[in-house]
Design a protein around this motif. Structure first.
Motif, PDB file in Angstrom:
ATOM      1  N   PRO A 201      52.330  50.838  50.522  1.00 25.68           N
ATOM      2  CA  PRO A 201      51.199  51.213  49.666  1.00 25.68           C
ATOM      3  C   PRO A 201      50.475  49.972  49.154  1.00 25.68           C
ATOM      4  CG  PRO A 201      53.242  51.335  48.418  1.00 25.68           C
ATOM      5  CD  PRO A 201      53.634  50.970  49.831  1.00 25.68           C
ATOM      6  N   VAL A 202      49.216  50.153  48.756  1.00 24.16           N
ATOM      7  CA  VAL A 202      48.482  49.034  48.164  1.00 24.16           C
ATOM      8  C   VAL A 202      49.080  48.744  46.785  1.00 24.16           C
ATOM      9  CG1 VAL A 202      46.374  49.591  49.404  1.00 24.16           C
ATOM     10  CG2 VAL A 202      46.743  50.540  47.120  1.00 24.16           C
ATOM     11  N   ILE A 203      49.040  47.484  46.374  1.00 23.47           N
ATOM     12  CA  ILE A 203      49.608  47.103  45.089  1.00 23.47           C
ATOM     13  C   ILE A 203      48.710  47.623  43.970  1.00 23.47           C
ATOM     14  CG2 ILE A 203      48.466  44.827  45.103  1.00 23.47           C
ATOM     15  CD1 ILE A 203      51.044  43.752  43.709  1.00 23.47           C
ATOM     16  N   SER A 204      49.306  48.211  42.958  1.00 23.59           N
ATOM     17  CA  SER A 204      48.541  48.740  41.834  1.00 23.59           C
ATOM     18  C   SER A 204      48.112  47.601  40.904  1.00 23.59           C
ATOM     19  CB  SER A 204      49.385  49.748  41.048  1.00 23.59           C
ATOM     20  OG  SER A 204      50.470  49.090  40.405  1.00 23.59           O
ATOM     21  N   GLU A 205      47.124  47.890  40.063  1.00 22.41           N
ATOM     22  CA  GLU A 205      46.677  46.880  39.093  1.00 22.41           C
ATOM     23  C   GLU A 205      47.832  46.461  38.185  1.00 22.41           C
ATOM     24  OE1 GLU A 205      43.216  47.692  36.768  1.00 22.41           O
ATOM     25  OE2 GLU A 205      42.048  48.362  38.506  1.00 22.41           O
ATOM     26  N   GLU A 206      48.625  47.427  37.750  1.00 23.85           N
ATOM     27  CA  GLU A 206      49.722  47.121  36.840  1.00 23.85           C
ATOM     28  C   GLU A 206      50.758  46.231  37.509  1.00 23.85           C
ATOM     29  OE1 GLU A 206      51.578  46.734  33.406  1.00 23.85           O
ATOM     30  OE2 GLU A 206      49.670  47.795  33.663  1.00 23.85           O
ATOM     31  N   ASP A 207      51.091  46.530  38.772  1.00 24.89           N
ATOM     32  CA  ASP A 207      52.071  45.709  39.479  1.00 24.89           C
ATOM     33  C   ASP A 207      51.519  44.320  39.780  1.00 24.89           C
ATOM     34  OD1 ASP A 207      54.086  47.557  39.416  1.00 24.89           O
ATOM     35  OD2 ASP A 207      53.688  48.372  41.414  1.00 24.89           O
ATOM     36  N   LEU A 208      50.227  44.238  40.084  1.00 30.09           N
ATOM     37  CA  LEU A 208      49.634  42.922  40.327  1.00 30.09           C
ATOM     38  C   LEU A 208      49.629  42.102  39.043  1.00 30.09           C
ATOM     39  CD1 LEU A 208      48.292  40.842  42.041  1.00 30.09           C
ATOM     40  CD2 LEU A 208      46.122  42.073  41.837  1.00 30.09           C
ATOM     41  N   LYS A 209      49.384  42.746  37.926  1.00 30.68           N
ATOM     42  CA  LYS A 209      49.448  42.042  36.638  1.00 30.68           C
ATOM     43  C   LYS A 209      50.865  41.523  36.390  1.00 30.68           C
ATOM     44  CE  LYS A 209      48.553  42.703  31.682  1.00 30.68           C
ATOM     45  NZ  LYS A 209      48.103  43.659  30.641  1.00 30.68           N
ATOM     46  N   LYS A 210      51.868  42.342  36.694  1.00 30.52           N
ATOM     47  CA  LYS A 210      53.266  41.893  36.526  1.00 30.52           C
ATOM     48  C   LYS A 210      53.585  40.728  37.453  1.00 30.52           C
ATOM     49  CE  LYS A 210      55.388  45.942  36.998  1.00 30.52           C
ATOM     50  NZ  LYS A 210      56.504  46.922  37.031  1.00 30.52           N
ATOM     51  N   LEU A 211      53.061  40.793  38.684  1.00 29.69           N
ATOM     52  CA  LEU A 211      53.269  39.699  39.630  1.00 29.69           C
ATOM     53  C   LEU A 211      52.647  38.409  39.101  1.00 29.69           C
ATOM     54  CD1 LEU A 211      54.068  38.529  42.385  1.00 29.69           C
ATOM     55  CD2 LEU A 211      51.959  39.475  43.323  1.00 29.69           C
ATOM     56  N   MET A 212      51.450  38.507  38.552  1.00 28.18           N
ATOM     57  CA  MET A 212      50.778  37.342  37.970  1.00 28.18           C
ATOM     58  C   MET A 212      51.614  36.719  36.856  1.00 28.18           C
ATOM     59  SD  MET A 212      47.471  36.558  38.823  1.00 28.18           S
ATOM     60  CE  MET A 212      46.299  37.230  39.970  1.00 28.18           C
ATOM     61  N   ILE A 213      52.107  37.571  35.981  1.00 28.97           N
ATOM     62  CA  ILE A 213      52.862  37.070  34.824  1.00 28.97           C
ATOM     63  C   ILE A 213      54.199  36.475  35.258  1.00 28.97           C
ATOM     64  CG2 ILE A 213      54.046  37.795  32.696  1.00 28.97           C
ATOM     65  CD1 ILE A 213      51.712  39.816  32.305  1.00 28.97           C
ATOM     66  N   SER A 214      54.822  37.064  36.291  1.00 28.85           N
ATOM     67  CA  SER A 214      56.093  36.505  36.766  1.00 28.85           C
ATOM     68  C   SER A 214      55.884  35.162  37.450  1.00 28.85           C
ATOM     69  CB  SER A 214      56.784  37.476  37.730  1.00 28.85           C
ATOM     70  OG  SER A 214      56.089  37.554  38.959  1.00 28.85           O
ATOM     71  N   LYS A 215      54.740  35.008  38.154  1.00 29.77           N
ATOM     72  CA  LYS A 215      54.451  33.757  38.862  1.00 29.77           C
ATOM     73  C   LYS A 215      53.925  32.688  37.909  1.00 29.77           C
ATOM     74  CE  LYS A 215      53.990  31.060  42.401  1.00 29.77           C
ATOM     75  NZ  LYS A 215      55.191  30.429  42.953  1.00 29.77           N
ATOM     76  N   PHE A 216      53.167  33.125  36.914  1.00 28.87           N
ATOM     77  CA  PHE A 216      52.583  32.195  35.940  1.00 28.87           C
ATOM     78  C   PHE A 216      52.969  32.661  34.536  1.00 28.87           C
ATOM     79  CE2 PHE A 216      49.708  32.693  39.595  1.00 28.87           C
ATOM     80  CZ  PHE A 216      49.734  31.400  40.108  1.00 28.87           C
ATOM     81  N   PRO A 217      54.167  32.292  34.079  1.00 28.29           N
ATOM     82  CA  PRO A 217      54.684  32.832  32.814  1.00 28.29           C
ATOM     83  C   PRO A 217      53.810  32.558  31.598  1.00 28.29           C
ATOM     84  CG  PRO A 217      56.417  31.709  34.052  1.00 28.29           C
ATOM     85  CD  PRO A 217      55.119  31.402  34.734  1.00 28.29           C
ATOM     86  N   THR A 218      52.990  31.502  31.639  1.00 29.32           N
ATOM     87  CA  THR A 218      52.185  31.154  30.462  1.00 29.32           C
ATOM     88  C   THR A 218      50.774  31.728  30.517  1.00 29.32           C
ATOM     89  OG1 THR A 218      51.474  29.050  31.461  1.00 29.32           O
ATOM     90  CG2 THR A 218      53.490  29.017  30.122  1.00 29.32           C
ATOM     91  N   ILE A 219      50.470  32.541  31.523  1.00 29.20           N
ATOM     92  CA  ILE A 219      49.137  33.144  31.587  1.00 29.20           C
ATOM     93  C   ILE A 219      49.011  34.193  30.492  1.00 29.20           C
ATOM     94  CG2 ILE A 219      49.742  34.984  33.237  1.00 29.20           C
ATOM     95  CD1 ILE A 219      47.009  34.525  34.565  1.00 29.20           C
TER      96      ILE A 219
END
Length: 308
Positions: A201-219
């Motif tokens: 499935p395509v990545i949801s906005e919520e999951d992409l936001k979680k991915l961003m935060i996990s990759k860049f903890p200080t964002i």
């Protein structure tokens, strides 16, 4: 490797399945040399149901085929499975000229003797690794026919002139495919029948936001959300036929955020990571406009990250 199991527990993946994964690891110990082939954990794949489907198939001894459009995380999931099961990974990029010698190996001279130079499939089969067959529908069906006995219940490799090789019991094959790329084709039924198929499935906005935060903890969460929404809007434009999928580049988005963290202006970084992937002036302008609506032109790392 413990980190990814902790991540899967946080995502709510079945504890029974994760317990079986740990047993799998214990049963098939690795040499120090092969441990180096376990891929590093750069990104996590988000999607509890897909993880459970994939883990169940691997535990059942099946091979996997991950299908789906661009930016759905096929390769991220494949690497994650190697990490979770603690198996060495062999990446095999398939293309139009792929043949048996590319996959299995070919004769070569060594110390004055003819010997077999082992290909990635043969090495993986002997060491009990996970082979990722990237863009499996780029290769000719007749080239992949050499893998039929390897991928089905026989689990063997017959190399002419050499002994028959039986696959290590931990060996699995994970294919990925994306329709629409130049040079791709339908895979035939004989090959498809040797895989359990997961439609990603395509990545949801919520999951992409979680991915961003996990990759860049200080964002800052609000900016992680803005980037996720921007990517979702680009996807909608692609699905609506307004632009091609060239700007729909999740790797490009994450790379752009890295550039922002290093000090590049946000709009300039997104131009490098997303906008300039488009070679049509209209498309570039449309993606530029979507960025301009969401992000001010002077947006800097100091506003996006808490530690800059």
């Amino acid at each position: 490797m413990k980190d990814i199991l902790d991540f899967l527990r946080r995502e709510g993946v079945s504890e029974n399945l994760l317990g079986e994964v740990e047993e799998f690891r214990k049963e098939y110990e690795l040499s120090p040399e092969n441990k180096k082939r376990i891929p590093p954990q750069e990104y996590n794949y988000y999607g509890k149901e897909v993880w459970e489907d994939a883990i169940s198939a691997i535990l059942a001894g099946e091979n996997l085929l991950l299908t789906g459009p661009k930016a759905t995380g096929k390769n991220v999931l494949a690497e994650g499975l190697s990490q979770a099961f603690g198996r060495p990974e062999w990446d095999v990029s398939l293309y139009i000229n792929t043949d048996a010698s590319t996959l299995i190996g070919a004769d070569t001279f060594k110390n004055g003797e003819v010997t077999l130079r082992k290909g990635p499939i043969l090495q993986c089969a002997e060491q009990g690794g996970f082979a990722v067959l990237d863009e499996i529908n780029m290769a000719k069906n007749e080239s992949l026919a050499v893998l039929h006995a390897t991928l089905d219940f026989r689990r063997i490799i017959d190399v002419p002139g050499y002994e028959r090789i039986t696959l290590h019991p931990a060996t699995r094959f994970i294919g990925t495919m994306n329709y629409g790329y130049a040079g791709t084709r339908e895979i035939n039924e004989a090959l498809a029948s040797r895989f359990m198929i997961i439609k990603m499935p395509v990545i949801s906005e919520e999951d992409l936001k979680k991915l961003m935060i996990s990759k860049f903890p200080t964002i800052r969460p609000e900016y992680a959300g803005q980037f996720a929404q921007l990517f979702s809007e680009i996807r909608k434009k692609c699905e609506g036929g307004e632009i091609s999928s060239k700007a729909l580049d999740l790797r490009g988005l994450l790379a752009a955020v890295k550039l922002i963290y290093r000090g590049l202006n946000a709009v300039s970084a997104l131009r490098l990571g997303l906008v300039n992937k488009c070679f049509d002036d209209f498309e570039r302008q449309l993606v530029n406009d979507m960025i301009a609506v969401r992000l001010p032109g002077d947006l800097s790392a100091a506003k996006i990250f808490t530690d800059r």
